[in-house]
Design a protein around this motif. Structure first.
Motif, PDB file in Angstrom:
ATOM      1  N   GLY A 117     -17.719  31.463 -21.927  1.00 54.39           N
ATOM      2  CA  GLY A 117     -17.590  32.672 -22.725  1.00 54.39           C
ATOM      3  C   GLY A 117     -18.866  33.161 -23.362  1.00 54.39           C
ATOM      4  N   ASP A 118     -19.949  32.388 -23.310  1.00 53.44           N
ATOM      5  CA  ASP A 118     -21.215  32.835 -23.909  1.00 53.44           C
ATOM      6  C   ASP A 118     -21.747  34.077 -23.198  1.00 53.44           C
ATOM      7  N   MET A 137     -18.882  31.220 -13.594  1.00 57.06           N
ATOM      8  CA  MET A 137     -19.026  30.268 -14.694  1.00 57.06           C
ATOM      9  C   MET A 137     -18.469  30.808 -16.011  1.00 57.06           C
ATOM     10  N   ASN A 138     -17.863  31.977 -15.954  1.00 57.53           N
ATOM     11  CA  ASN A 138     -17.257  32.613 -17.131  1.00 57.53           C
ATOM     12  C   ASN A 138     -18.275  32.824 -18.248  1.00 57.53           C
ATOM     13  N   ARG A 139     -19.470  33.230 -17.857  1.00 58.14           N
ATOM     14  CA  ARG A 139     -20.458  33.703 -18.835  1.00 58.14           C
ATOM     15  C   ARG A 139     -20.339  35.222 -18.884  1.00 58.14           C
ATOM     16  N   ARG A 140     -20.272  35.744 -20.085  1.00 55.41           N
ATOM     17  CA  ARG A 140     -20.093  37.186 -20.235  1.00 55.41           C
ATOM     18  C   ARG A 140     -21.386  37.910 -19.869  1.00 55.41           C
ATOM     19  N   ILE A 141     -21.325  38.771 -18.885  1.00 47.28           N
ATOM     20  CA  ILE A 141     -22.499  39.516 -18.443  1.00 47.28           C
ATOM     21  C   ILE A 141     -22.750  40.680 -19.390  1.00 47.28           C
ATOM     22  N   LYS A 170     -26.836  34.415 -25.818  1.00 52.54           N
ATOM     23  CA  LYS A 170     -27.474  33.104 -25.927  1.00 52.54           C
ATOM     24  C   LYS A 170     -28.697  32.999 -25.026  1.00 52.54           C
ATOM     25  N   ALA A 171     -28.693  33.796 -23.947  1.00 49.53           N
ATOM     26  CA  ALA A 171     -29.767  33.685 -22.966  1.00 49.53           C
ATOM     27  C   ALA A 171     -30.040  35.032 -22.331  1.00 49.53           C
ATOM     28  N   LEU A 172     -31.234  35.162 -21.796  1.00 50.70           N
ATOM     29  CA  LEU A 172     -31.648  36.332 -21.025  1.00 50.70           C
ATOM     30  C   LEU A 172     -32.085  35.848 -19.655  1.00 50.70           C
ATOM     31  N   LEU A 173     -31.425  36.336 -18.620  1.00 52.00           N
ATOM     32  CA  LEU A 173     -31.827  36.050 -17.246  1.00 52.00           C
ATOM     33  C   LEU A 173     -32.779  37.157 -16.808  1.00 52.00           C
ATOM     34  N   LEU A 174     -34.048  36.794 -16.678  1.00 47.64           N
ATOM     35  CA  LEU A 174     -35.102  37.753 -16.346  1.00 47.64           C
ATOM     36  C   LEU A 174     -35.537  37.538 -14.904  1.00 47.64           C
ATOM     37  N   VAL A 175     -35.437  38.567 -14.094  1.00 48.79           N
ATOM     38  CA  VAL A 175     -35.863  38.496 -12.695  1.00 48.79           C
ATOM     39  C   VAL A 175     -37.146  39.302 -12.567  1.00 48.79           C
ATOM     40  N   ASN A 176     -38.253  38.617 -12.370  1.00 46.48           N
ATOM     41  CA  ASN A 176     -39.557  39.272 -12.325  1.00 46.48           C
ATOM     42  C   ASN A 176     -40.516  38.471 -11.439  1.00 46.48           C
ATOM     43  N   PRO A 177     -41.026  39.106 -10.359  1.00 44.45           N
ATOM     44  CA  PRO A 177     -40.753  40.444  -9.860  1.00 44.45           C
ATOM     45  C   PRO A 177     -39.259  40.648  -9.582  1.00 44.45           C
ATOM     46  N   HIS A 178     -38.863  41.920  -9.706  1.00 43.98           N
ATOM     47  CA  HIS A 178     -37.445  42.223  -9.751  1.00 43.98           C
ATOM     48  C   HIS A 178     -36.854  42.480  -8.376  1.00 43.98           C
ATOM     49  N   ASN A 179     -35.725  41.839  -8.148  1.00 44.04           N
ATOM     50  CA  ASN A 179     -34.897  42.066  -6.966  1.00 44.04           C
ATOM     51  C   ASN A 179     -33.623  42.750  -7.451  1.00 44.04           C
TER      52      ASN A 179
END
Length: 407
Positions: A117-118, A137-141, A170-179
């Protein structure tokens, strides 16, 4: 099919269509006999010669026994050395752990660092397996929409700050360089994100697998290299697989910045999440230590191809919005101005016999978009572009420089 012209790049432009179709990988196997695939992020180019030689040598030496790695694989110091030489980042070899796949790296970090739920902030559009992982994984996007400006795709720092605060991420998923957009975030842009991460005490999970596919003058900056604070809160995910076309070796790396998270990871049973294959380590080391010349040729070919895609679209499909990718071998195309009566992926496959990616799997507001993989020979790319343009009702005029290829 006819072979590439002599002025092309040997090993890159002399691809044979029948040999490509005979491959067992998903890219070509999933396409029909009359379909050209430009969807999944695999390159069509052969394995880099230094990597192939290293793997053959391991087989010839009958060196397939248990590895003697009491302190981790030799990839750990090799990663630290490459980061220092390429990016000026003093990464610690002692904080590197091996996994079999970048998605596995992400899933393990999410499992250890977040709970059911995070909320996890993530750029959209984004790599479909990442978004699928968060849902499974039931992480809130918490989507952070990239803005399509006159010059490129951009993140909005104020919107990021607001979203992170509102949803308690709780977290930031950073895609860099970005796809899939191909953006390379600048040091200043990354600095804005670092301020937000510190303000809200975010874990930053930084996917940097496309770092070595940045096109000049753009340069990749590892997020963890920005400051001591960024280093302490960042987990960096990477692999040699994208930049050297080695997806099947199943070898990836995680660099753990947070002490607590590294301790949690090392407290797990040692083989619970699998162990990396020695052949994957051999291939990665060969790529990093002996593959730079091949990679320079690769970047030259990809630069030519990205410009070709850009020029053809501007000339023959001027309504399709598209920015010259700053990195990767992927083009992100907005077909919504065409007013199509069906999803563009389906239309291009049905009418053009080209298999592309795009649409809802890439996140909110991705309907009407196409992702085109241009990591192939000049001849095949020209045929792909010809078919895509015709399927989307573009202006007449050949995208290629010769006769049409045989199906």
């Amino acid at each position: 099919m006819r072979t590439a012209q002599a002025q092309g790049f040997p090993g890159f432009d002399d691809l044979d269509l029948e040999r490509l179709r005979a491959r067992g990988g998903v890219k070509w196997r999933r396409a029909g006999r009359d379909v050209l695939p430009a969807w999944v992020a695999d390159m069509d180019f052969p394995t880099p010669p230094p990597v192939a030689a290293a793997l053959r040598q391991a087989i010839d030496d009958l060196d397939l026994g248990y590895p003697d790695w009491p302190n981790g694989s030799p990839l750990r110091p090799a990663f630290a050395k490459r980061m220092a030489e390429r990016h000026g980042w003093s990464a610690s070899a002692h904080r590197v752990r091996e996994q079999t796949d970048l998605i596995q790296c992400l899933q393990l970090v999410l499992h250890l660092a977040t709970s059911d739920g995070d909320a996890v902030a993530v750029q959209t559009p984004n790599y479909p397996p990442f978004l699928a992982t968060l849902r499974t994984m039931n992480r809130r996007i918490v989507p952070l929409p990239m803005r399509d400006t006159d010059h490129n795709w951009q993140m909005d720092p104020a919107a990021v700050d607001t979203a992170v605060k509102r949803f308690g991420c709780k977290a930031l998923l950073l895609v860099n360089p970005h796809n899939p957009t191909g953006r390379v975030l600048t040091r200043d842009e990354l600095g804005d994100i670092a301020v937000i991460a510190r303000r809200h005490d975010l874990l930053v999970i930084s996917d940097e697998i496309h770092a070595e596919l940045a096109h000049a003058p753009h340069r990749h900056v590892p997020f963890a290299s920005l400051s001591d604070d960024a280093a302490r809160r960042t987990v960096t995910l990477t692999s040699a697989t994208k930049a050297f076309n080695l997806a099947a070796i199943r070898c990836a790396l995680t660099h753990y910045g947070p002490d607590r998270l590294l301790a949690l990871r090392d407290a797990q049973p040692p083989d619970l999440y699998g162990t990396v294959s020695p052949l994957g380590v051999t291939a990665t080391l060969a790529a990093w230590e002996h593959g730079d010349a091949w990679q320079r040729d690769l970047l030259t070919v990809l630069d030519r191809n990205r410009r070709r895609v850009h020029a053809v679209l501007r000339e023959r499909l001027p309504l399709v919005r598209h920015h010259l990718p700053e990195a990767t071998y992927l083009a992100w195309l907005d077909t919504r101005p065409l007013g199509l009566d069906e999803p563009p992926v389906e239309k291009v496959l049905r009418e053009g016999r080209v298999l592309l990616d795009g649409g809802a799997p890439f996140g909110e507001d991705a309907d009407g978009f196409l992702r085109l993989n241009f990591a192939t020979s000049q001849e095949i790319l020209d045929e792909i572009l010809t078919r895509v343009v015709e399927a989307l009702g573009g202006r007449r005029g050949g995208a290629g420089a010769g006769d049409r290829m045989a199906p």
